[in-house]
Write an enzyme that holds these catalytic residues in place. Structure first.
Site, mmCIF file in Angstrom:
data_model
loop_
_atom_site.group_PDB
_atom_site.id
_atom_site.type_symbol
_atom_site.label_atom_id
_atom_site.label_comp_id
_atom_site.label_asym_id
_atom_site.label_seq_id
_atom_site.Cartn_x
_atom_site.Cartn_y
_atom_site.Cartn_z
ATOM 1 N N GLU A 1 0.953 -1.825 0.187
ATOM 2 C CA GLU A 1 0.212 -0.037 -0.362
ATOM 3 C C GLU A 1 0.858 0.999 -0.117
ATOM 4 O OE1 GLU A 1 -1.881 0.377 3.153
ATOM 5 O OE2 GLU A 1 -4.117 2.155 2.529
ATOM 6 N N LYS B 1 -10.195 2.618 -2.196
ATOM 7 C CA LYS B 1 -10.111 1.851 -1.547
ATOM 8 C C LYS B 1 -10.918 2.089 -0.571
ATOM 9 C CE LYS B 1 -7.701 1.743 3.748
ATOM 10 N NZ LYS B 1 -5.796 2.393 4.483
ATOM 11 N N CYS C 1 -5.655 -2.854 2.410
ATOM 12 C CA CYS C 1 -5.704 -2.352 3.869
ATOM 13 C C CYS C 1 -6.616 -2.583 4.831
ATOM 14 C CB CYS C 1 -4.401 -1.475 4.262
ATOM 15 S SG CYS C 1 -3.663 -1.712 6.023
HETATM 16 N N1 LIG Z 1 -3.573 1.407 6.299
HETATM 17 C C1 LIG Z 1 -4.939 0.701 6.849
HETATM 18 O O1 LIG Z 1 -5.556 0.794 6.143
HETATM 19 N N2 LIG Z 1 -4.269 0.393 7.949
HETATM 20 C C2 LIG Z 1 -5.261 0.145 9.158
HETATM 21 C C3 LIG Z 1 -4.611 -0.584 9.486
HETATM 22 C C4 LIG Z 1 -5.006 -2.309 10.075
HETATM 23 O O2 LIG Z 1 -6.213 -1.783 9.198
HETATM 24 O O3 LIG Z 1 -4.504 -2.961 10.609
#
Ligand SMILES: NC(=O)NCCC(=O)O
Length: 432
Positions: A161, A236, A273
Protein backbone atom coordinates in the site's frame (compact mmCIF):
# COMPACT_ATOMS: atom_id res chain seq x y z
CA UNK A 1 6.57 -34.04 25.01
CA UNK A 2 8.36 -30.72 24.66
CA UNK A 3 11.68 -30.92 26.53
CA UNK A 4 14.96 -29.82 25.02
CA UNK A 5 13.03 -28.83 21.92
CA UNK A 6 11.01 -26.47 23.96
CA UNK A 7 10.08 -23.02 22.67
CA UNK A 8 12.34 -20.30 23.95
CA UNK A 9 9.45 -18.68 25.85
CA UNK A 10 10.10 -21.27 28.56
CA UNK A 11 13.70 -20.31 29.01
CA UNK A 12 14.93 -17.99 31.71
CA UNK A 13 15.21 -14.35 30.81
CA UNK A 14 19.02 -14.30 30.93
CA UNK A 15 19.22 -17.44 28.75
CA UNK A 16 16.90 -15.74 26.33
CA UNK A 17 19.02 -12.59 26.23
CA UNK A 18 22.17 -14.65 25.68
CA UNK A 19 20.51 -16.66 22.93
CA UNK A 20 19.21 -13.51 21.31
CA UNK A 21 22.71 -12.02 21.38
CA UNK A 22 24.21 -15.16 19.86
CA UNK A 23 21.50 -15.32 17.24
CA UNK A 24 22.14 -11.71 16.28
CA UNK A 25 25.86 -12.40 16.05
CA UNK A 26 25.58 -15.52 13.94
CA UNK A 27 22.97 -13.90 11.78
CA UNK A 28 24.72 -13.03 8.57
CA UNK A 29 21.91 -10.98 7.13
CA UNK A 30 22.58 -7.31 6.57
CA UNK A 31 20.47 -4.52 8.01
CA UNK A 32 20.93 -2.70 11.29
CA UNK A 33 20.97 -4.67 14.52
CA UNK A 34 18.57 -2.15 15.97
CA UNK A 35 16.02 -2.80 13.23
CA UNK A 36 16.36 -6.55 13.76
CA UNK A 37 15.89 -6.14 17.50
CA UNK A 38 12.63 -4.27 17.05
CA UNK A 39 11.57 -6.24 14.01
CA UNK A 40 12.52 -9.78 14.92
CA UNK A 41 10.79 -12.29 17.12
CA UNK A 42 13.52 -12.94 19.70
CA UNK A 43 16.15 -12.71 16.98
CA UNK A 44 14.23 -14.77 14.39
CA UNK A 45 12.99 -13.12 11.25
CA UNK A 46 9.61 -14.91 11.21
CA UNK A 47 7.46 -17.27 13.23
CA UNK A 48 8.31 -20.12 10.85
CA UNK A 49 12.00 -19.45 11.31
CA UNK A 50 11.63 -19.44 15.08
CA UNK A 51 9.74 -22.75 15.01
CA UNK A 52 12.00 -24.50 12.53
CA UNK A 53 15.08 -23.59 14.57
CA UNK A 54 13.62 -24.71 17.88
CA UNK A 55 11.52 -27.79 17.15
CA UNK A 56 12.76 -31.17 16.04
CA UNK A 57 11.84 -31.95 12.41
CA UNK A 58 8.87 -34.15 13.33
CA UNK A 59 7.37 -31.59 15.71
CA UNK A 60 8.01 -28.82 13.18
CA UNK A 61 6.21 -30.84 10.50
CA UNK A 62 3.19 -31.35 12.75
CA UNK A 63 3.10 -27.71 13.85
CA UNK A 64 3.40 -26.57 10.22
CA UNK A 65 0.58 -28.90 9.18
CA UNK A 66 -1.70 -27.18 11.67
CA UNK A 67 -0.37 -23.65 11.17
CA UNK A 68 -0.11 -23.64 7.38
CA UNK A 69 -2.60 -26.38 6.42
CA UNK A 70 -2.20 -28.89 3.63
CA UNK A 71 -2.66 -28.35 -0.09
CA UNK A 72 -4.10 -31.39 -1.90
CA UNK A 73 -3.21 -33.40 1.21
CA UNK A 74 0.45 -32.36 1.23
CA UNK A 75 2.66 -29.69 2.75
CA UNK A 76 3.29 -26.86 0.27
CA UNK A 77 6.33 -27.45 -1.86
CA UNK A 78 8.94 -24.84 -2.62
CA UNK A 79 9.81 -24.00 -6.22
CA UNK A 80 13.23 -23.54 -7.73
CA UNK A 81 14.15 -19.91 -8.21
CA UNK A 82 16.56 -18.97 -11.03
CA UNK A 83 20.12 -18.22 -9.96
CA UNK A 84 19.83 -14.69 -11.36
CA UNK A 85 16.95 -13.94 -8.96
CA UNK A 86 18.85 -15.47 -6.05
CA UNK A 87 21.88 -13.35 -6.92
CA UNK A 88 19.73 -10.20 -6.85
CA UNK A 89 18.33 -11.19 -3.45
CA UNK A 90 21.83 -11.68 -1.98
CA UNK A 91 23.26 -8.57 -3.56
CA UNK A 92 20.40 -6.32 -2.50
CA UNK A 93 19.63 -8.13 0.74
CA UNK A 94 15.97 -9.01 0.32
CA UNK A 95 14.15 -12.13 1.47
CA UNK A 96 13.16 -14.39 -1.43
CA UNK A 97 10.85 -17.36 -1.03
CA UNK A 98 8.80 -19.36 -3.54
CA UNK A 99 6.10 -22.01 -3.22
CA UNK A 100 3.50 -23.82 -5.25
CA UNK A 101 -0.19 -24.45 -4.62
CA UNK A 102 -1.56 -27.27 -6.74
CA UNK A 103 -5.11 -28.38 -7.55
CA UNK A 104 -6.59 -31.75 -8.48
CA UNK A 105 -6.25 -32.79 -12.12
CA UNK A 106 -9.51 -32.29 -14.01
CA UNK A 107 -10.69 -34.29 -17.01
CA UNK A 108 -12.24 -31.42 -18.95
CA UNK A 109 -10.10 -28.42 -18.00
CA UNK A 110 -6.38 -27.92 -18.32
CA UNK A 111 -4.59 -26.66 -15.18
CA UNK A 112 -4.54 -22.85 -15.02
CA UNK A 113 -1.26 -22.19 -13.26
CA UNK A 114 -0.17 -18.61 -12.77
CA UNK A 115 2.93 -17.34 -10.98
CA UNK A 116 2.22 -14.50 -8.58
CA UNK A 117 4.60 -12.27 -6.61
CA UNK A 118 4.27 -9.93 -3.63
CA UNK A 119 6.86 -7.31 -2.68
CA UNK A 120 7.31 -5.84 0.80
CA UNK A 121 9.79 -3.07 1.52
CA UNK A 122 10.90 -0.40 3.92
CA UNK A 123 11.37 3.19 2.85
CA UNK A 124 14.78 4.08 1.43
CA UNK A 125 15.62 7.49 2.91
CA UNK A 126 14.69 9.31 6.12
CA UNK A 127 11.30 11.03 6.00
CA UNK A 128 13.15 14.36 6.26
CA UNK A 129 14.82 13.97 2.84
CA UNK A 130 13.43 16.02 -0.08
CA UNK A 131 10.28 14.30 -1.40
CA UNK A 132 11.65 13.75 -4.88
CA UNK A 133 14.76 12.06 -3.42
CA UNK A 134 12.63 9.83 -1.20
CA UNK A 135 10.52 8.71 -4.14
CA UNK A 136 13.50 8.17 -6.41
CA UNK A 137 15.29 6.13 -3.73
CA UNK A 138 12.26 3.85 -3.32
CA UNK A 139 12.13 3.35 -7.09
CA UNK A 140 15.82 2.38 -7.06
CA UNK A 141 15.29 0.05 -4.11
CA UNK A 142 12.43 -1.72 -5.88
CA UNK A 143 14.16 -2.05 -9.23
CA UNK A 144 16.21 -5.19 -8.37
CA UNK A 145 13.28 -6.77 -6.52
CA UNK A 146 11.00 -6.31 -9.53
CA UNK A 147 13.81 -7.62 -11.74
CA UNK A 148 14.01 -10.72 -9.53
CA UNK A 149 10.26 -11.20 -9.97
CA UNK A 150 10.67 -10.80 -13.74
CA UNK A 151 13.63 -13.19 -13.85
CA UNK A 152 11.52 -15.73 -11.94
CA UNK A 153 8.74 -15.53 -14.52
CA UNK A 154 6.18 -13.86 -12.27
CA UNK A 155 2.95 -13.22 -14.19
CA UNK A 156 1.20 -10.95 -11.69
CA UNK A 157 3.04 -8.77 -9.18
CA UNK A 158 1.56 -6.67 -6.38
CA UNK A 159 3.34 -3.95 -4.39
CA UNK A 160 2.48 -2.76 -0.89
CA UNK A 161 0.00 0.00 0.00
CA UNK A 162 1.22 3.51 -0.95
CA UNK A 163 4.56 2.02 -1.87
CA UNK A 164 6.08 5.24 -3.25
CA UNK A 165 6.06 7.08 0.08
CA UNK A 166 6.44 6.79 3.84
CA UNK A 167 3.10 5.96 5.47
CA UNK A 168 2.77 9.54 6.63
CA UNK A 169 -0.96 9.51 7.34
CA UNK A 170 -0.27 9.28 11.08
CA UNK A 171 1.01 12.85 11.02
CA UNK A 172 -2.12 14.58 9.64
CA UNK A 173 0.28 17.03 7.99
CA UNK A 174 -1.05 18.15 4.63
CA UNK A 175 2.36 18.55 3.05
CA UNK A 176 2.44 14.79 2.37
CA UNK A 177 -0.39 15.32 -0.13
CA UNK A 178 2.34 16.45 -2.52
CA UNK A 179 3.25 12.81 -2.97
CA UNK A 180 -0.11 12.05 -4.59
CA UNK A 181 0.00 11.19 -8.30
CA UNK A 182 -2.53 10.80 -11.06
CA UNK A 183 -3.24 7.22 -12.13
CA UNK A 184 -0.96 7.68 -15.14
CA UNK A 185 1.71 9.47 -13.10
CA UNK A 186 5.39 8.88 -12.40
CA UNK A 187 5.09 5.60 -10.49
CA UNK A 188 2.73 4.07 -13.05
CA UNK A 189 5.13 5.05 -15.84
CA UNK A 190 8.01 3.51 -13.87
CA UNK A 191 6.10 0.23 -13.55
CA UNK A 192 4.74 0.20 -17.11
CA UNK A 193 8.29 -0.41 -18.35
CA UNK A 194 8.62 -3.51 -16.17
CA UNK A 195 5.16 -4.72 -17.19
CA UNK A 196 6.22 -4.61 -20.85
CA UNK A 197 9.71 -5.99 -20.23
CA UNK A 198 8.47 -8.99 -18.26
CA UNK A 199 5.00 -9.44 -19.79
CA UNK A 200 3.72 -8.98 -16.25
CA UNK A 201 0.52 -7.59 -14.74
CA UNK A 202 1.42 -5.17 -11.91
CA UNK A 203 -0.85 -3.92 -9.12
CA UNK A 204 0.37 -0.58 -7.79
CA UNK A 205 -1.17 1.03 -4.74
CA UNK A 206 -0.70 4.81 -4.62
CA UNK A 207 -2.01 8.00 -3.11
CA UNK A 208 -4.00 9.17 -6.13
CA UNK A 209 -4.75 12.72 -7.18
CA UNK A 210 -7.81 12.85 -9.43
CA UNK A 211 -7.05 15.86 -11.62
CA UNK A 212 -10.42 15.75 -13.39
CA UNK A 213 -12.46 15.84 -10.20
CA UNK A 214 -11.22 18.87 -8.33
CA UNK A 215 -7.76 17.42 -7.66
CA UNK A 216 -9.22 15.19 -4.96
CA UNK A 217 -7.20 12.50 -3.22
CA UNK A 218 -7.87 8.79 -3.03
CA UNK A 219 -6.12 5.65 -1.86
CA UNK A 220 -6.00 3.76 -5.13
CA UNK A 221 -4.71 0.56 -6.67
CA UNK A 222 -3.75 0.92 -10.33
CA UNK A 223 -3.91 -2.25 -12.42
CA UNK A 224 -1.26 -2.27 -15.14
CA UNK A 225 -1.75 -4.90 -17.84
CA UNK A 226 1.02 -7.14 -19.18
CA UNK A 227 1.27 -4.91 -22.26
CA UNK A 228 1.98 -1.89 -20.08
CA UNK A 229 -1.56 -0.58 -20.50
CA UNK A 230 -3.65 0.72 -17.59
CA UNK A 231 -6.53 -1.74 -17.22
CA UNK A 232 -8.27 0.22 -14.48
CA UNK A 233 -8.20 1.31 -10.87
CA UNK A 234 -9.83 0.55 -7.56
CA UNK A 235 -10.19 2.97 -4.66
CA UNK A 236 -9.97 1.83 -1.03
CA UNK A 237 -13.49 1.29 0.29
CA UNK A 238 -12.94 1.38 4.05
CA UNK A 239 -10.81 4.08 5.68
CA UNK A 240 -9.33 3.37 9.13
CA UNK A 241 -9.98 5.60 12.10
CA UNK A 242 -8.00 3.56 14.59
CA UNK A 243 -4.89 4.43 16.58
CA UNK A 244 -2.48 6.49 14.49
CA UNK A 245 -4.12 5.49 11.21
CA UNK A 246 -5.54 8.96 10.59
CA UNK A 247 -6.10 8.32 6.92
CA UNK A 248 -9.49 10.03 6.72
CA UNK A 249 -7.57 13.32 7.01
CA UNK A 250 -6.27 12.66 3.50
CA UNK A 251 -8.88 10.87 1.41
CA UNK A 252 -12.46 9.68 1.33
CA UNK A 253 -14.06 6.27 1.07
CA UNK A 254 -13.66 4.89 -2.44
CA UNK A 255 -16.31 5.19 -5.14
CA UNK A 256 -15.30 2.37 -7.46
CA UNK A 257 -17.31 -0.50 -5.94
CA UNK A 258 -15.72 -3.94 -6.07
CA UNK A 259 -14.22 -4.26 -9.55
CA UNK A 260 -12.65 -7.46 -10.74
CA UNK A 261 -10.05 -7.05 -13.48
CA UNK A 262 -9.92 -9.75 -16.11
CA UNK A 263 -6.23 -9.96 -17.00
CA UNK A 264 -4.19 -12.23 -19.26
CA UNK A 265 -3.53 -14.40 -16.21
CA UNK A 266 -6.82 -14.53 -14.37
CA UNK A 267 -9.45 -12.43 -12.63
CA UNK A 268 -7.95 -10.27 -9.92
CA UNK A 269 -9.18 -7.71 -7.40
CA UNK A 270 -7.66 -5.51 -4.69
CA UNK A 271 -8.93 -5.17 -1.13
CA UNK A 272 -6.78 -2.34 0.18
CA UNK A 273 -5.47 -2.68 3.74
CA UNK A 274 -8.20 -1.90 6.34
CA UNK A 275 -10.81 -3.38 3.98
CA UNK A 276 -9.57 -6.77 5.17
CA UNK A 277 -11.48 -6.32 8.43
CA UNK A 278 -14.75 -6.20 6.49
CA UNK A 279 -15.97 -9.66 5.44
CA UNK A 280 -18.56 -8.14 3.08
CA UNK A 281 -15.81 -6.31 1.22
CA UNK A 282 -14.06 -9.63 0.59
CA UNK A 283 -17.42 -11.20 -0.32
CA UNK A 284 -18.23 -8.57 -2.94
CA UNK A 285 -14.97 -9.19 -4.82
CA UNK A 286 -15.81 -12.89 -4.73
CA UNK A 287 -19.34 -12.33 -6.04
CA UNK A 288 -17.83 -10.42 -8.96
CA UNK A 289 -15.75 -13.47 -9.79
CA UNK A 290 -12.27 -12.75 -8.39
CA UNK A 291 -9.81 -15.64 -8.42
CA UNK A 292 -7.00 -13.77 -6.67
CA UNK A 293 -7.56 -10.85 -4.30
CA UNK A 294 -4.56 -8.77 -3.23
CA UNK A 295 -4.43 -7.02 0.12
CA UNK A 296 -1.70 -4.37 -0.05
CA UNK A 297 -1.36 -3.09 3.51
CA UNK A 298 0.50 -0.93 5.97
CA UNK A 299 -0.04 -2.08 9.51
CA UNK A 300 1.86 -2.33 12.78
CA UNK A 301 2.45 -5.13 15.25
CA UNK A 302 0.80 -3.63 18.30
CA UNK A 303 -2.45 -3.03 16.42
CA UNK A 304 -3.03 -5.96 14.12
CA UNK A 305 -0.47 -8.76 14.18
CA UNK A 306 -2.77 -11.38 15.78
CA UNK A 307 -5.40 -10.61 13.11
CA UNK A 308 -2.97 -10.77 10.18
CA UNK A 309 -2.66 -14.52 9.60
CA UNK A 310 -6.36 -15.08 10.24
CA UNK A 311 -8.34 -12.57 8.21
CA UNK A 312 -6.82 -13.14 4.77
CA UNK A 313 -6.86 -16.88 5.19
CA UNK A 314 -10.46 -16.81 6.30
CA UNK A 315 -11.38 -14.66 3.29
CA UNK A 316 -9.67 -17.12 0.95
CA UNK A 317 -11.60 -20.01 2.47
CA UNK A 318 -14.98 -18.27 2.67
CA UNK A 319 -14.80 -16.88 -0.88
CA UNK A 320 -12.98 -19.70 -2.70
CA UNK A 321 -10.18 -17.53 -4.06
CA UNK A 322 -6.47 -16.94 -3.43
CA UNK A 323 -5.35 -13.99 -1.33
CA UNK A 324 -1.98 -12.22 -1.49
CA UNK A 325 -1.29 -10.24 1.71
CA UNK A 326 1.46 -7.61 1.78
CA UNK A 327 2.64 -5.44 4.63
CA UNK A 328 5.50 -2.94 4.57
CA UNK A 329 8.54 -3.33 6.85
CA UNK A 330 10.47 -1.10 9.23
CA UNK A 331 9.87 1.84 11.50
CA UNK A 332 9.29 5.21 9.84
CA UNK A 333 10.20 8.19 11.99
CA UNK A 334 8.63 11.55 11.23
CA UNK A 335 10.13 14.94 12.04
CA UNK A 336 7.21 16.29 14.07
CA UNK A 337 5.69 14.34 16.96
CA UNK A 338 1.92 13.70 16.88
CA UNK A 339 -0.84 12.28 19.03
CA UNK A 340 -3.98 10.48 17.96
CA UNK A 341 -6.47 11.43 20.65
CA UNK A 342 -6.01 8.19 22.53
CA UNK A 343 -4.28 9.58 25.61
CA UNK A 344 -0.90 8.17 24.62
CA UNK A 345 2.14 10.45 24.88
CA UNK A 346 3.16 12.19 21.70
CA UNK A 347 5.40 10.11 19.47
CA UNK A 348 7.09 10.30 16.08
CA UNK A 349 6.42 6.91 14.54
CA UNK A 350 3.61 4.42 13.98
CA UNK A 351 5.58 1.53 15.50
CA UNK A 352 7.07 -1.34 13.56
CA UNK A 353 5.54 -2.41 10.23
CA UNK A 354 5.95 -6.16 10.54
CA UNK A 355 6.14 -7.34 6.92
CA UNK A 356 5.05 -11.01 7.03
CA UNK A 357 3.65 -11.01 3.50
CA UNK A 358 2.24 -14.34 2.36
CA UNK A 359 -0.36 -16.14 0.25
CA UNK A 360 -3.53 -17.95 1.36
CA UNK A 361 -5.42 -20.47 -0.74
CA UNK A 362 -9.11 -21.40 -0.88
CA UNK A 363 -8.38 -24.83 0.60
CA UNK A 364 -7.14 -23.21 3.84
CA UNK A 365 -3.45 -23.76 3.12
CA UNK A 366 -1.06 -20.84 3.19
CA UNK A 367 2.60 -20.11 2.59
CA UNK A 368 5.07 -19.23 5.33
CA UNK A 369 5.51 -15.50 5.72
CA UNK A 370 8.33 -13.28 4.60
CA UNK A 371 10.58 -11.67 7.18
CA UNK A 372 9.25 -9.27 9.83
CA UNK A 373 12.02 -6.78 9.15
CA UNK A 374 13.57 -7.30 5.73
CA UNK A 375 12.49 -6.30 2.26
CA UNK A 376 11.22 -9.33 0.42
CA UNK A 377 9.64 -11.02 -2.54
CA UNK A 378 7.38 -14.02 -2.07
CA UNK A 379 6.39 -15.93 -5.17
CA UNK A 380 3.80 -18.63 -5.56
CA UNK A 381 2.48 -20.73 -8.37
CA UNK A 382 -1.24 -21.27 -8.04
CA UNK A 383 -3.54 -23.43 -10.11
CA UNK A 384 -6.66 -21.28 -10.35
CA UNK A 385 -8.74 -24.42 -10.94
CA UNK A 386 -8.57 -24.83 -7.16
CA UNK A 387 -11.13 -22.00 -6.78
CA UNK A 388 -13.94 -23.88 -8.50
CA UNK A 389 -12.87 -27.18 -6.99
CA UNK A 390 -13.29 -25.71 -3.51
CA UNK A 391 -16.67 -24.20 -4.47
CA UNK A 392 -17.80 -27.66 -5.54
CA UNK A 393 -16.40 -29.30 -2.42
CA UNK A 394 -17.71 -26.97 0.28
CA UNK A 395 -20.64 -25.43 -1.59
CA UNK A 396 -20.36 -22.09 0.23
CA UNK A 397 -21.79 -20.17 -2.73
CA UNK A 398 -24.74 -22.53 -3.03
CA UNK A 399 -25.53 -22.58 0.69
CA UNK A 400 -24.97 -18.85 1.22
CA UNK A 401 -28.68 -17.82 1.44
CA UNK A 402 -27.97 -14.36 -0.01
CA UNK A 403 -31.71 -13.59 -0.13
CA UNK A 404 -31.94 -13.87 3.68
CA UNK A 405 -29.16 -11.33 4.07
CA UNK A 406 -30.46 -9.02 1.35
CA UNK A 407 -33.72 -8.85 3.22
CA UNK A 408 -31.91 -8.33 6.56
CA UNK A 409 -29.86 -5.45 5.10
CA UNK A 410 -32.95 -3.86 3.56
CA UNK A 411 -34.60 -3.85 6.98
CA UNK A 412 -31.44 -2.74 8.81
CA UNK A 413 -30.99 0.29 6.56
CA UNK A 414 -34.43 1.67 7.35
CA UNK A 415 -34.50 4.38 10.05
CA UNK A 416 -37.24 2.50 11.92
CA UNK A 417 -35.23 -0.74 12.04
CA UNK A 418 -35.55 -2.65 15.25
CA UNK A 419 -33.21 -5.52 16.10
CA UNK A 420 -34.87 -8.94 15.97
CA UNK A 421 -34.62 -9.84 19.65
CA UNK A 422 -36.98 -12.24 21.36
CA UNK A 423 -36.89 -11.65 25.08
CA UNK A 424 -37.49 -14.38 27.58
CA UNK A 425 -40.92 -13.40 28.99
CA UNK A 426 -39.70 -14.49 32.42
CA UNK A 427 -36.65 -12.24 32.33
CA UNK A 428 -38.30 -9.10 33.63
CA UNK A 429 -40.94 -10.76 35.83
CA UNK A 430 -40.53 -10.09 39.50
CA UNK A 431 -39.90 -13.26 41.45
CA UNK A 432 -42.92 -13.77 43.74
N1 LIG B 1 -3.46 1.30 6.03
C1 LIG B 1 -4.46 0.90 6.76
O1 LIG B 1 -5.60 0.88 6.34
N2 LIG B 1 -4.13 0.52 8.03
C2 LIG B 1 -5.08 0.28 9.03
C3 LIG B 1 -4.55 -0.59 10.08
C4 LIG B 1 -5.00 -2.00 9.92
O2 LIG B 1 -6.04 -2.24 9.32
O3 LIG B 1 -4.32 -2.87 10.43
Amino acid sequence: MITQNTLISEESESDLELELEMEMEKNEENGSTEEKLTGSICGYNSLQHLLSENLNPHLYQEVSRLLLGLNCGKALETIVIPESAKALSSKHDFDLQAFTFSADKELLREPRVVRVGLIQNSIALPTTAPFSDQKKAIFEKLRPIIDAAGASGVNILCLQEAWIMPFAFCTREKRWCELAEPVNGESTQFLQEFACKYNMVIVSSILERDINHGETLWNTAVIIGNNGNIIGKHRKNHIPRVGDFNESTYYMEGNTGHPVFETAYGKIAVNICYGRHHPLNWLAFGLNGAEIVFNPSATVGELSEPLWPIEARNAAIANSYFVGSINRVGTEIFPNPFTSGDGKPQHSDFGHFYGSSHFSAPDASCTPSLSRYKDGLVISDMDLNLCRQMKDKWGFRMTARYELYAEMFARYLKPDFEPQVITDPLLHKKSS
